[in-house]
Enzyme design. Structure first.
Site, PDB file in Angstrom:
ATOM      1  N   ASP A  49       0.831  -1.215   0.000  1.00 33.95           N
ATOM      2  CA  ASP A  49       0.000   0.000   0.000  1.00 33.95           C
ATOM      3  C   ASP A  49       0.865   1.265   0.000  1.00 33.95           C
ATOM      4  O   ASP A  49       0.342   2.374  -0.109  1.00 33.95           O
ATOM      5  CB  ASP A  49      -1.012  -0.005   1.149  1.00 33.95           C
ATOM      6  N   SER A  50       2.193   1.111   0.052  1.00 36.46           N
ATOM      7  CA  SER A  50       3.070   2.281  -0.123  1.00 36.46           C
ATOM      8  C   SER A  50       2.840   2.873  -1.516  1.00 36.46           C
ATOM      9  O   SER A  50       3.273   3.995  -1.782  1.00 36.46           O
ATOM     10  CB  SER A  50       4.544   1.901   0.056  1.00 36.46           C
ATOM     11  N   ASP A  88      -1.101  -6.195  -0.479  1.00 42.46           N
ATOM     12  CA  ASP A  88      -1.440  -5.627   0.834  1.00 42.46           C
ATOM     13  C   ASP A  88      -2.945  -5.432   0.988  1.00 42.46           C
ATOM     14  O   ASP A  88      -3.610  -4.947   0.067  1.00 42.46           O
ATOM     15  CB  ASP A  88      -0.799  -4.235   0.968  1.00 42.46           C
ATOM     16  N   LYS A 118      -1.130  -9.581   2.500  1.00 45.04           N
ATOM     17  CA  LYS A 118      -0.364  -9.167   3.687  1.00 45.04           C
ATOM     18  C   LYS A 118      -1.225  -8.209   4.499  1.00 45.04           C
ATOM     19  O   LYS A 118      -1.956  -7.397   3.927  1.00 45.04           O
ATOM     20  CB  LYS A 118       0.941  -8.474   3.282  1.00 45.04           C
ATOM     21  N   GLU A 120      -1.204  -5.838   8.412  1.00 42.89           N
ATOM     22  CA  GLU A 120      -0.364  -5.312   9.493  1.00 42.89           C
ATOM     23  C   GLU A 120      -0.941  -5.654  10.856  1.00 42.89           C
ATOM     24  O   GLU A 120      -2.164  -5.683  11.032  1.00 42.89           O
ATOM     25  CB  GLU A 120      -0.239  -3.785   9.360  1.00 42.89           C
ATOM     26  N   GLU A 187       9.410  -4.544  10.040  1.00 43.06           N
ATOM     27  CA  GLU A 187       9.780  -3.222   9.523  1.00 43.06           C
ATOM     28  C   GLU A 187      10.219  -2.268  10.634  1.00 43.06           C
ATOM     29  O   GLU A 187       9.594  -2.209  11.698  1.00 43.06           O
ATOM     30  CB  GLU A 187       8.580  -2.595   8.784  1.00 43.06           C
TER      31      GLU A 187
HETATM   32  O1  KIV Z   1       3.585  -1.143   1.436  1.00 43.48           O
HETATM   33  C1  KIV Z   1       4.763  -1.488   1.431  1.00 43.48           C
HETATM   34  O2  KIV Z   1       5.563  -1.104   0.576  1.00 43.48           O
HETATM   35  C2  KIV Z   1       5.202  -2.384   2.500  1.00 43.48           C
HETATM   36  C3  KIV Z   1       6.668  -2.643   2.600  1.00 43.48           C
HETATM   37  C4  KIV Z   1       7.316  -1.479   3.220  1.00 43.48           C
HETATM   38  C5  KIV Z   1       6.960  -3.893   3.338  1.00 43.48           C
HETATM   39  O3  KIV Z   1       4.424  -2.854   3.268  1.00 43.48           O
END
Ligand code: KIV
Length: 269
Positions: A49-50, A88, A118, A120, A187
């Site tokens: 989600d970045s 994510d 994924k 969190e 992280e």
């Molecule tokens: O969203 C992302 O890029 C991430 C990485 C930093 C692991 O979760």
């Protein structure tokens, strides 16, 4: 008969089996073209989600909608044939209950064709991770600095500077493992804590701003390619795409301005 090379992707159990073995290589990728390049080198590709920040100019990842993750996830799956693709779950799509998480994870997997999701959170997500895994959805955990909680944490803060907090982080790692995650991102935690987590859990740890002793590493592609003018300290910058793009765009603009583009080579006679 198809002339295309068969799609044979690395699986979640294969990633889990790499615990303590050869380091797991991973990067983020958000579109088909870069994903095709990353696919030749990475064991898994994260559609993280970045992307809200590095592709869409958002201030943090909190505003990223589910549809955006699905759109980029589809592009990355289409561009790849070998790496496991992990997508994510964005903020607000899984925290409410295991049932809500299940519905949204199914949507992500059906619409993108990815191999895992994924999410969190450590101990607080144990029941949800278990619920998903028991129903056929492979989950990668994400502990330590969890950017979706940055408003609660007061920013993107390195975790574990105070040794008194280590027990909580170690319990997060244990909970994610107990719940059945196939690997976990660790992280933004101090190096000795990352090492302790890696020693104590039975599934691979994927470090970002953590430790070289993690079972694998991940970076955001745009950061390591030099597209981020202010990358975080933990990023090793391997390219200078920002300057290369600027130079190419400027050269094109100059050529158009003085009519040296197009030349005979670029017109139809
Ligand atoms: O969203 C992302 O890029 C991430 C990485 C930093 C692991 O979760």
């Amino acid at each position: 008969m198809s002339t295309q090379k068969p799609i044979r992707r690395i699986t979640c159990p294969q990633i889990t089996a790499r615990k303590g073995g050869d380091p797991i290589v991973s990067l983020t990728s958000y579109h088909a073209h870069t994903a095709a390049i990353v696919d030749r080198y990475a064991d898994f590709i994260l559609v993280g989600d970045s992307l809200g920040m590095v592709m869409h100019g958002m201030e943090n990842t909190v505003s990223v909608p589910l549809d955006l993750m699905i759109m980029h996830g589809k592009a990355v799956v289409r561009g790849t044939r070998r790496a496991l693709i992990v997508v994510d779950m964005p903020f607000g799509t899984y925290e409410e209950s295991p049932q809500v998480a299940f519905r949204n994870a199914v949507k992500i997997m059906k619409e993108t064709g990815c191999g895992a999701v994924k999410l969190e959170g450590g101990a607080r997500m144990e029941d949800t991770i278990r619920f998903l895994v028991q129903r056929g959805i492979p989950v990668m955990g994400h502990i330590g600095l969890t950017p979706q909680s940055s408003h609660v944490m007061g920013g993107f803060k390195t975790q574990g500077r105070d040794e008194d907090t280590w027990t909580e982080h170690l319990e997060d790692a244990a909970a994610v493992t107990r719940a059945g995650a196939f690997a976990m991102v660790v992280e933004g935690v101090v190096e000795p804590l990352a090492d302790k987590i890696t020693e104590q859990v039975a599934i691979p740890t994927i470090g970002i701003g953590a430790s070289a002793k993690c079972d694998g590493q991940i970076l955001v592609l745009e950061d390591m390619l030099g597209l981020n003018p202010k990358p975080p300290k933990f990023v090793k910058v391997y390219g200078d795409l920002n300057d290369q793009i600027e130079n190419a765009v400027k050269a094109y603009a100059d050529d158009v301005a003085d009519r040296s583009f197009p030349t005979d080579d670029q017109v139809y006679r």
